[in-house]
Write a protein that holds these residues in place. Structure first.
Motif, PDB file in Angstrom:
ATOM      1  N   GLY A 104      27.309  26.633  44.941  1.00 38.09           N
ATOM      2  CA  GLY A 104      26.341  25.696  45.500  1.00 38.09           C
ATOM      3  C   GLY A 104      24.899  26.070  45.216  1.00 38.09           C
ATOM      4  N   SER A 105      24.655  27.270  44.682  1.00 37.05           N
ATOM      5  CA  SER A 105      23.289  27.652  44.317  1.00 37.05           C
ATOM      6  C   SER A 105      22.917  27.125  42.937  1.00 37.05           C
ATOM      7  CB  SER A 105      23.124  29.181  44.354  1.00 37.05           C
ATOM      8  OG  SER A 105      23.896  29.796  43.333  1.00 37.05           O
ATOM      9  N   CYS A 106      23.857  26.515  42.262  1.00 35.13           N
ATOM     10  CA  CYS A 106      23.666  25.978  40.909  1.00 35.13           C
ATOM     11  C   CYS A 106      23.481  24.457  41.003  1.00 35.13           C
ATOM     12  CB  CYS A 106      24.887  26.317  40.067  1.00 35.13           C
ATOM     13  SG  CYS A 106      25.067  25.396  38.539  1.00 35.13           S
ATOM     14  N   PRO A 107      22.292  23.933  40.642  1.00 33.76           N
ATOM     15  CA  PRO A 107      22.062  22.484  40.724  1.00 33.76           C
ATOM     16  C   PRO A 107      23.065  21.663  39.910  1.00 33.76           C
ATOM     17  CG  PRO A 107      19.988  23.623  40.365  1.00 33.76           C
ATOM     18  CD  PRO A 107      21.081  24.647  40.213  1.00 33.76           C
ATOM     19  N   LEU A 108      23.456  22.161  38.756  1.00 37.58           N
ATOM     20  CA  LEU A 108      24.429  21.458  37.926  1.00 37.58           C
ATOM     21  C   LEU A 108      25.776  21.381  38.643  1.00 37.58           C
ATOM     22  CD1 LEU A 108      25.103  20.189  35.167  1.00 37.58           C
ATOM     23  CD2 LEU A 108      25.648  22.500  34.360  1.00 37.58           C
ATOM     24  N   CYS A 109      26.190  22.504  39.217  1.00 41.78           N
ATOM     25  CA  CYS A 109      27.461  22.546  39.947  1.00 41.78           C
ATOM     26  C   CYS A 109      27.418  21.626  41.166  1.00 41.78           C
ATOM     27  CB  CYS A 109      27.774  23.975  40.390  1.00 41.78           C
ATOM     28  SG  CYS A 109      27.838  25.156  39.019  1.00 41.78           S
ATOM     29  N   ARG A 110      26.314  21.672  41.913  1.00 45.32           N
ATOM     30  CA  ARG A 110      26.176  20.806  43.090  1.00 45.32           C
ATOM     31  C   ARG A 110      26.278  19.334  42.705  1.00 45.32           C
ATOM     32  NH1 ARG A 110      21.834  23.991  44.462  1.00 45.32           N
ATOM     33  NH2 ARG A 110      20.400  22.282  43.987  1.00 45.32           N
ATOM     34  N   ALA A 111      25.638  18.961  41.597  1.00 40.98           N
ATOM     35  CA  ALA A 111      25.678  17.567  41.150  1.00 40.98           C
ATOM     36  C   ALA A 111      27.105  17.152  40.802  1.00 40.98           C
ATOM     37  CB  ALA A 111      24.749  17.368  39.958  1.00 40.98           C
ATOM     38  N   GLU A 112      27.809  18.010  40.088  1.00 39.48           N
ATOM     39  CA  GLU A 112      29.178  17.683  39.697  1.00 39.48           C
ATOM     40  C   GLU A 112      30.095  17.607  40.919  1.00 39.48           C
ATOM     41  OE1 GLU A 112      32.513  18.915  36.427  1.00 39.48           O
ATOM     42  OE2 GLU A 112      30.908  20.335  36.853  1.00 39.48           O
ATOM     43  N   ILE A 113      29.968  18.556  41.819  1.00 38.00           N
ATOM     44  CA  ILE A 113      30.803  18.554  43.021  1.00 38.00           C
ATOM     45  C   ILE A 113      30.461  17.348  43.896  1.00 38.00           C
ATOM     46  CG2 ILE A 113      31.325  19.806  45.156  1.00 38.00           C
ATOM     47  CD1 ILE A 113      32.657  20.888  42.508  1.00 38.00           C
ATOM     48  N   GLY A 114      29.193  16.986  43.964  1.00 42.55           N
ATOM     49  CA  GLY A 114      28.807  15.785  44.704  1.00 42.55           C
ATOM     50  C   GLY A 114      29.492  14.556  44.150  1.00 42.55           C
ATOM     51  N   TYR A 115      29.564  14.473  42.828  1.00 42.59           N
ATOM     52  CA  TYR A 115      30.255  13.348  42.191  1.00 42.59           C
ATOM     53  C   TYR A 115      31.738  13.358  42.558  1.00 42.59           C
ATOM     54  CZ  TYR A 115      32.674  10.548  38.797  1.00 42.59           C
ATOM     55  OH  TYR A 115      33.516   9.627  38.230  1.00 42.59           O
TER      56      TYR A 115
ATOM     57  N   TRP B  84      40.874  16.748  38.242  1.00 45.41           N
ATOM     58  CA  TRP B  84      41.077  15.448  37.614  1.00 45.41           C
ATOM     59  C   TRP B  84      42.417  14.842  38.020  1.00 45.41           C
ATOM     60  CZ3 TRP B  84      39.830  17.667  32.122  1.00 45.41           C
ATOM     61  CH2 TRP B  84      38.468  17.985  32.061  1.00 45.41           C
ATOM     62  N   ARG B  85      43.446  15.687  38.129  1.00 48.44           N
ATOM     63  CA  ARG B  85      44.779  15.223  38.510  1.00 48.44           C
ATOM     64  C   ARG B  85      44.774  14.618  39.913  1.00 48.44           C
ATOM     65  NH1 ARG B  85      49.172  16.817  40.980  1.00 48.44           N
ATOM     66  NH2 ARG B  85      48.338  18.779  41.725  1.00 48.44           N
ATOM     67  N   ARG B  86      43.901  15.103  40.771  1.00 54.52           N
ATOM     68  CA  ARG B  86      43.853  14.646  42.159  1.00 54.52           C
ATOM     69  C   ARG B  86      42.960  13.417  42.366  1.00 54.52           C
ATOM     70  NH1 ARG B  86      46.263  18.348  45.760  1.00 54.52           N
ATOM     71  NH2 ARG B  86      46.289  16.488  47.028  1.00 54.52           N
ATOM     72  N   LEU B  87      42.155  13.059  41.365  1.00 49.34           N
ATOM     73  CA  LEU B  87      41.245  11.919  41.476  1.00 49.34           C
ATOM     74  C   LEU B  87      41.769  10.758  40.632  1.00 49.34           C
ATOM     75  CD1 LEU B  87      37.847  13.814  41.165  1.00 49.34           C
ATOM     76  CD2 LEU B  87      38.944  12.974  43.258  1.00 49.34           C
TER      77      LEU B  87
ATOM     78  N   ALA C 105      40.666   9.532  48.744  1.00 48.63           N
ATOM     79  CA  ALA C 105      41.865   9.878  49.509  1.00 48.63           C
ATOM     80  C   ALA C 105      41.739  11.207  50.246  1.00 48.63           C
ATOM     81  CB  ALA C 105      43.077   9.920  48.581  1.00 48.63           C
ATOM     82  N   GLY C 106      40.657  11.936  50.031  1.00 45.45           N
ATOM     83  CA  GLY C 106      40.515  13.239  50.682  1.00 45.45           C
ATOM     84  C   GLY C 106      41.490  14.271  50.143  1.00 45.45           C
ATOM     85  N   ALA C 107      41.782  14.201  48.856  1.00 44.69           N
ATOM     86  CA  ALA C 107      42.736  15.119  48.232  1.00 44.69           C
ATOM     87  C   ALA C 107      42.135  16.488  47.950  1.00 44.69           C
ATOM     88  CB  ALA C 107      43.253  14.508  46.924  1.00 44.69           C
ATOM     89  N   LEU C 108      40.805  16.576  48.040  1.00 43.28           N
ATOM     90  CA  LEU C 108      40.117  17.823  47.721  1.00 43.28           C
ATOM     91  C   LEU C 108      39.315  18.327  48.918  1.00 43.28           C
ATOM     92  CD1 LEU C 108      38.713  16.736  44.241  1.00 43.28           C
ATOM     93  CD2 LEU C 108      40.718  18.181  44.654  1.00 43.28           C
ATOM     94  N   CYS C 109      39.276  19.629  49.051  1.00 41.93           N
ATOM     95  CA  CYS C 109      38.451  20.307  50.051  1.00 41.93           C
ATOM     96  C   CYS C 109      37.464  21.149  49.246  1.00 41.93           C
ATOM     97  CB  CYS C 109      39.344  21.187  50.911  1.00 41.93           C
ATOM     98  SG  CYS C 109      38.461  22.207  52.088  1.00 41.93           S
TER      99      CYS C 109
ATOM    100  N   SER D  94      33.183  14.722  45.102  1.00 41.47           N
ATOM    101  CA  SER D  94      33.319  14.451  46.525  1.00 41.47           C
ATOM    102  C   SER D  94      33.218  12.950  46.817  1.00 41.47           C
ATOM    103  CB  SER D  94      32.245  15.219  47.293  1.00 41.47           C
ATOM    104  OG  SER D  94      32.344  14.971  48.659  1.00 41.47           O
ATOM    105  N   ARG D  95      32.257  12.284  46.186  1.00 39.37           N
ATOM    106  CA  ARG D  95      32.110  10.829  46.386  1.00 39.37           C
ATOM    107  C   ARG D  95      33.283  10.055  45.802  1.00 39.37           C
ATOM    108  NH1 ARG D  95      27.096  12.419  44.762  1.00 39.37           N
ATOM    109  NH2 ARG D  95      27.351  11.530  42.678  1.00 39.37           N
ATOM    110  N   THR D  96      33.890  10.585  44.751  1.00 38.35           N
ATOM    111  CA  THR D  96      35.000   9.920  44.068  1.00 38.35           C
ATOM    112  C   THR D  96      36.323  10.127  44.801  1.00 38.35           C
ATOM    113  OG1 THR D  96      33.853  10.301  41.981  1.00 38.35           O
ATOM    114  CG2 THR D  96      36.140   9.720  41.818  1.00 38.35           C
ATOM    115  N   ASP D  97      36.403  11.159  45.614  1.00 43.76           N
ATOM    116  CA  ASP D  97      37.648  11.530  46.293  1.00 43.76           C
ATOM    117  C   ASP D  97      37.889  10.651  47.516  1.00 43.76           C
ATOM    118  OD1 ASP D  97      39.920  12.832  47.176  1.00 43.76           O
ATOM    119  OD2 ASP D  97      38.828  14.559  47.974  1.00 43.76           O
TER     120      ASP D  97
END
Length: 138
Positions: A14-25, A80-83, A32-36, A27-30
């Motif tokens: 989470g200290s990496c802006p690139l990582c935060r952006a990707e995880i934010g994407y 990817w398999r979960r989304l 069904a709540g398949a990911l924590c 999270s918004r795409t999930d």
């Protein structure tokens, strides 16, 4: 196809802006709540079993619903398999040799990640400052 009984846990920096952006994407795409999601850069965050916090920050990790800890390209394939919108990418990654090529690309990306992340961080800071000036000056 039956849904998996347990969610997959995504460990990210989470200290990496690139990582935060990707995880934010993701999270918004999930829908069904398949990911924590676990930000392993946070004090007290528990990294995946068998890994130190430093190791967890150095590569992308996912603990699959069945308990397997995946790293690098294999971890992305699990996400990817979960989304639903990304299952096509997981199917492509299952083709012979595809995962090895993805892992090679991921390993080549890792050394440049800090530079990309710093550049993205500066862009986001400038954007936030501009928005703040627009709202404060109106």
């Amino acid at each position: 196809m039956e849904p998996e009984p347990a969610r997959s846990t995504v460990y990210f920096d989470g200290s990496c802006p690139l990582c935060r952006a990707e995880i934010g994407y993701y999270s918004r795409t999930d829908q069904a709540g398949a990911l924590c999601f676990v930000d392993v850069s946070q004090t007290g965050a528990e990294p995946p079993a068998g890994l130190t916090q430093r190791q967890a920050l150095e590569r992308f990790h996912v603990c699959a619903g069945d308990g397997r800890v995946l790293s690098g390209a294999a971890a992305f394939v699990e996400v990817w398999r979960r989304l639903p919108r990304w299952r096509w990418a997981a199917r492509v990654a299952s083709l012979p040799g595809a995962l090895a090529v993805l892992e090679l690309g991921y390993r080549m990306f890792l050394p440049v990640r800090p530079f990309i992340s710093r550049g993205l961080g500066r862009i986001l800071q400038r954007k936030a400052a501009a928005v703040g000036q627009e709202s404060g000056g109106a």
